[in-house]
Design a protein around this motif. Structure first.
Motif, PDB file in Angstrom:
ATOM      1  N   GLY A   1       0.803  -1.216   0.000  1.00  0.00           N
ATOM      2  CA  GLY A   1       0.000   0.000   0.000  1.00  0.00           C
ATOM      3  C   GLY A   1       0.833   1.261   0.000  1.00  0.00           C
ATOM      4  N   ILE A   2       2.083   1.128  -0.411  1.00  0.00           N
ATOM      5  CA  ILE A   2       2.975   2.293  -0.490  1.00  0.00           C
ATOM      6  C   ILE A   2       3.524   2.386  -1.917  1.00  0.00           C
ATOM      7  CG2 ILE A   2       4.877   3.538   0.595  1.00  0.00           C
ATOM      8  CD1 ILE A   2       4.885   1.427   2.822  1.00  0.00           C
ATOM      9  N   PRO A   3       2.696   2.792  -2.882  1.00  0.00           N
ATOM     10  CA  PRO A   3       3.229   2.951  -4.237  1.00  0.00           C
ATOM     11  C   PRO A   3       4.291   4.052  -4.252  1.00  0.00           C
ATOM     12  CG  PRO A   3       1.019   3.880  -4.081  1.00  0.00           C
ATOM     13  CD  PRO A   3       1.309   3.199  -2.763  1.00  0.00           C
ATOM     14  N   GLY A   4       5.123   4.026  -5.270  1.00  0.00           N
ATOM     15  CA  GLY A   4       6.236   4.962  -5.353  1.00  0.00           C
ATOM     16  C   GLY A   4       5.856   6.411  -5.173  1.00  0.00           C
ATOM     17  N   ASP A   5       4.741   6.831  -5.771  1.00  0.00           N
ATOM     18  CA  ASP A   5       4.354   8.232  -5.648  1.00  0.00           C
ATOM     19  C   ASP A   5       4.001   8.588  -4.202  1.00  0.00           C
ATOM     20  OD1 ASP A   5       2.023   6.677  -5.782  1.00  0.00           O
ATOM     21  OD2 ASP A   5       0.914   8.148  -6.975  1.00  0.00           O
ATOM     22  N   LYS A   6       3.397   7.676  -3.468  1.00  0.00           N
ATOM     23  CA  LYS A   6       3.062   7.923  -2.060  1.00  0.00           C
ATOM     24  C   LYS A   6       4.329   8.012  -1.209  1.00  0.00           C
ATOM     25  CE  LYS A   6       0.339   5.987   1.772  1.00  0.00           C
ATOM     26  NZ  LYS A   6      -0.581   4.877   2.150  1.00  0.00           N
ATOM     27  N   LEU A   7       5.276   7.121  -1.481  1.00  0.00           N
ATOM     28  CA  LEU A   7       6.539   7.122  -0.739  1.00  0.00           C
ATOM     29  C   LEU A   7       7.296   8.424  -0.995  1.00  0.00           C
ATOM     30  CD1 LEU A   7       8.272   5.244   1.073  1.00  0.00           C
ATOM     31  CD2 LEU A   7       9.415   4.505  -1.011  1.00  0.00           C
ATOM     32  N   LEU A   8       7.424   8.786  -2.256  1.00  0.00           N
ATOM     33  CA  LEU A   8       8.169   9.990  -2.608  1.00  0.00           C
ATOM     34  C   LEU A   8       7.452  11.260  -2.163  1.00  0.00           C
ATOM     35  CD1 LEU A   8       9.445   8.880  -6.128  1.00  0.00           C
ATOM     36  CD2 LEU A   8      10.670   8.816  -3.943  1.00  0.00           C
ATOM     37  N   ALA A   9       6.108  11.261  -2.194  1.00  0.00           N
ATOM     38  CA  ALA A   9       5.349  12.410  -1.703  1.00  0.00           C
ATOM     39  C   ALA A   9       5.584  12.600  -0.208  1.00  0.00           C
ATOM     40  CB  ALA A   9       3.861  12.236  -1.983  1.00  0.00           C
ATOM     41  N   GLY A  10       5.876  11.519   0.477  1.00  0.00           N
ATOM     42  CA  GLY A  10       6.196  11.585   1.899  1.00  0.00           C
ATOM     43  C   GLY A  10       7.627  12.025   2.155  1.00  0.00           C
ATOM     44  N   GLY A  11       8.368  12.295   1.083  1.00  0.00           N
ATOM     45  CA  GLY A  11       9.718  12.838   1.223  1.00  0.00           C
ATOM     46  C   GLY A  11      10.795  11.819   1.523  1.00  0.00           C
ATOM     47  N   VAL A  12      10.519  10.539   1.251  1.00  0.00           N
ATOM     48  CA  VAL A  12      11.516   9.505   1.516  1.00  0.00           C
ATOM     49  C   VAL A  12      11.616   8.548   0.334  1.00  0.00           C
ATOM     50  CG1 VAL A  12      11.253   9.569   4.030  1.00  0.00           C
ATOM     51  CG2 VAL A  12       9.855   7.999   2.688  1.00  0.00           C
TER      52      VAL A  12
ATOM     53  N   VAL B   1      16.474   8.009   7.637  1.00  0.00           N
ATOM     54  CA  VAL B   1      15.412   8.050   8.644  1.00  0.00           C
ATOM     55  C   VAL B   1      15.854   7.162   9.807  1.00  0.00           C
ATOM     56  CG1 VAL B   1      13.026   7.327   9.061  1.00  0.00           C
ATOM     57  CG2 VAL B   1      13.622   8.484   6.925  1.00  0.00           C
ATOM     58  N   PRO B   2      15.698   7.625  11.059  1.00  0.00           N
ATOM     59  CA  PRO B   2      16.186   6.860  12.209  1.00  0.00           C
ATOM     60  C   PRO B   2      15.598   5.457  12.361  1.00  0.00           C
ATOM     61  CG  PRO B   2      15.607   9.085  12.875  1.00  0.00           C
ATOM     62  CD  PRO B   2      15.160   8.919  11.449  1.00  0.00           C
ATOM     63  N   ASP B   3      14.320   5.264  12.084  1.00  0.00           N
ATOM     64  CA  ASP B   3      13.674   3.957  12.240  1.00  0.00           C
ATOM     65  C   ASP B   3      12.840   3.680  10.991  1.00  0.00           C
ATOM     66  OD1 ASP B   3      12.264   1.674  12.949  1.00  0.00           O
ATOM     67  OD2 ASP B   3      11.695   2.411  14.931  1.00  0.00           O
ATOM     68  N   PRO B   4      13.471   3.106   9.949  1.00  0.00           N
ATOM     69  CA  PRO B   4      12.752   2.931   8.677  1.00  0.00           C
ATOM     70  C   PRO B   4      11.541   2.002   8.797  1.00  0.00           C
ATOM     71  CG  PRO B   4      14.832   1.751   8.632  1.00  0.00           C
ATOM     72  CD  PRO B   4      14.835   2.577   9.882  1.00  0.00           C
ATOM     73  N   GLY B   5      11.612   0.990   9.639  1.00  0.00           N
ATOM     74  CA  GLY B   5      10.484   0.083   9.809  1.00  0.00           C
ATOM     75  C   GLY B   5       9.265   0.797  10.356  1.00  0.00           C
ATOM     76  N   ALA B   6       9.462   1.613  11.378  1.00  0.00           N
ATOM     77  CA  ALA B   6       8.349   2.365  11.971  1.00  0.00           C
ATOM     78  C   ALA B   6       7.774   3.345  10.949  1.00  0.00           C
ATOM     79  CB  ALA B   6       8.807   3.103  13.227  1.00  0.00           C
ATOM     80  N   HIS B   7       8.638   3.973  10.181  1.00  0.00           N
ATOM     81  CA  HIS B   7       8.189   4.936   9.174  1.00  0.00           C
ATOM     82  C   HIS B   7       7.332   4.243   8.104  1.00  0.00           C
ATOM     83  CE1 HIS B   7       8.594   8.959   7.384  1.00  0.00           C
ATOM     84  NE2 HIS B   7       8.463   8.315   6.236  1.00  0.00           N
TER      85      HIS B   7
ATOM     86  N   ARG C   1       5.799   1.370   8.417  1.00  0.00           N
ATOM     87  CA  ARG C   1       4.593   0.831   9.056  1.00  0.00           C
ATOM     88  C   ARG C   1       3.495   1.886   9.077  1.00  0.00           C
ATOM     89  NH1 ARG C   1       6.569  -0.254  13.688  1.00  0.00           N
ATOM     90  NH2 ARG C   1       7.284  -2.365  13.237  1.00  0.00           N
ATOM     91  N   GLN C   2       3.864   3.141   9.328  1.00  0.00           N
ATOM     92  CA  GLN C   2       2.882   4.229   9.357  1.00  0.00           C
ATOM     93  C   GLN C   2       2.301   4.503   7.976  1.00  0.00           C
ATOM     94  OE1 GLN C   2       4.965   7.527  11.092  1.00  0.00           O
ATOM     95  NE2 GLN C   2       4.597   6.836  13.188  1.00  0.00           N
ATOM     96  N   LEU C   3       3.100   4.348   6.949  1.00  0.00           N
ATOM     97  CA  LEU C   3       2.653   4.627   5.578  1.00  0.00           C
ATOM     98  C   LEU C   3       1.855   3.468   4.978  1.00  0.00           C
ATOM     99  CD1 LEU C   3       5.877   6.208   4.011  1.00  0.00           C
ATOM    100  CD2 LEU C   3       3.755   7.392   4.621  1.00  0.00           C
ATOM    101  N   ALA C   4       2.141   2.242   5.402  1.00  0.00           N
ATOM    102  CA  ALA C   4       1.601   1.046   4.759  1.00  0.00           C
ATOM    103  C   ALA C   4       0.146   0.787   5.103  1.00  0.00           C
ATOM    104  CB  ALA C   4       2.448  -0.164   5.128  1.00  0.00           C
ATOM    105  N   GLU C   5      -0.607   0.347   4.123  1.00  0.00           N
ATOM    106  CA  GLU C   5      -1.952  -0.152   4.343  1.00  0.00           C
ATOM    107  C   GLU C   5      -1.910  -1.629   4.770  1.00  0.00           C
ATOM    108  OE1 GLU C   5      -4.251   0.549   0.811  1.00  0.00           O
ATOM    109  OE2 GLU C   5      -3.555   2.630   0.683  1.00  0.00           O
ATOM    110  N   HIS C   6      -0.854  -2.328   4.343  1.00  0.00           N
ATOM    111  CA  HIS C   6      -0.669  -3.750   4.646  1.00  0.00           C
ATOM    112  C   HIS C   6       0.770  -3.979   5.113  1.00  0.00           C
ATOM    113  CE1 HIS C   6      -4.457  -4.260   2.567  1.00  0.00           C
ATOM    114  NE2 HIS C   6      -3.955  -3.607   1.546  1.00  0.00           N
ATOM    115  N   PRO C   7       1.132  -3.531   6.318  1.00  0.00           N
ATOM    116  CA  PRO C   7       2.523  -3.652   6.772  1.00  0.00           C
ATOM    117  C   PRO C   7       3.011  -5.091   6.881  1.00  0.00           C
ATOM    118  CG  PRO C   7       1.093  -2.908   8.557  1.00  0.00           C
ATOM    119  CD  PRO C   7       0.277  -2.895   7.310  1.00  0.00           C
ATOM    120  N   ASP C   8       2.088  -6.054   7.024  1.00  0.00           N
ATOM    121  CA  ASP C   8       2.486  -7.453   7.125  1.00  0.00           C
ATOM    122  C   ASP C   8       3.230  -7.925   5.868  1.00  0.00           C
ATOM    123  OD1 ASP C   8      -0.245  -7.028   6.089  1.00  0.00           O
ATOM    124  OD2 ASP C   8      -0.223  -9.192   5.759  1.00  0.00           O
ATOM    125  N   VAL C   9       2.940  -7.329   4.719  1.00  0.00           N
ATOM    126  CA  VAL C   9       3.618  -7.690   3.481  1.00  0.00           C
ATOM    127  C   VAL C   9       5.120  -7.392   3.601  1.00  0.00           C
ATOM    128  CG1 VAL C   9       3.785  -7.201   1.002  1.00  0.00           C
ATOM    129  CG2 VAL C   9       1.546  -7.331   2.100  1.00  0.00           C
TER     130      VAL C   9
END
Length: 151
Positions: free
Chosen positions: A54-65, A132-138, A140-148
């Motif tokens: 649930g983190i397509p490239g445009d969403k990730l990049l729009a989030g500045g990372v 980013v200090p904690d990439p997993g936490a970051h 997880r916040q962006l993902a719709e399906h973090p289990d993937v």
């Protein structure tokens, strides 16, 4: 800080995979898949697993990372040739700190291991140009399906 916490749950028994067909123009002069193309397949699989989470490239990049590869090791096991269908897997190993490991196997459709790829990756803050200090936490916040992502 360790890249992987041994006490953390083990990765899923069925990792995310994406199928790719080896194209003739990707071959070297010996008729084998060019070594650089293995990395392109892995990069493709990384963006696909992010999209599946649930983190397509445009969403990730729009989030500045964006993901930043810091280290990569390839272990070639069997050759690949034009027309071979391969499955590229992604297994994340989360720990503490600014980086995580991504393990990827490239297997022929019959299951034969062609290449093992291990990378150390960080999540780059594009404005600050630092990790980013904690990439997993970051993520997880962006993902719709973090289990993937194994989160």
């Amino acid at each position: 800080m360790p890249l992987h916490d041994p006490a953390a749950p083990s990765p899923s028994s069925s990792p995310f995979t994406v199928r790719v067909t080896v194209r003739e123009y990707e071959l070297d002069t010996r008729g084998h898949l060019n070594q650089a193309v293995y990395l392109q397949y892995c990069e493709h699989a990384l963006w696909e697993v992010l999209r599946a989470a649930g983190i397509p490239g445009d969403k990730l990049l729009a989030g500045g990372v964006g993901p930043a590869q810091l280290e990569c090791t390839l272990r070639f096991r069997r050759e690949l040739q034009g027309g071979d269908e391969v499955d590229v897997s992604c297994v994340f190993e989360w720990g503490e700190g600014k980086t995580f490991r991504l393990r990827q196997d490239i297997r022929r459709a019959d299951g034969t291991l062609a290449c093992e790829v291990t990378g150390v990756i960080g999540l780059l803050d594009l404005a600050r140009r630092g990790l980013v200090p904690d990439p997993g936490a970051h993520l997880r916040q962006l993902a719709e399906h973090p289990d993937v992502l194994g989160l």
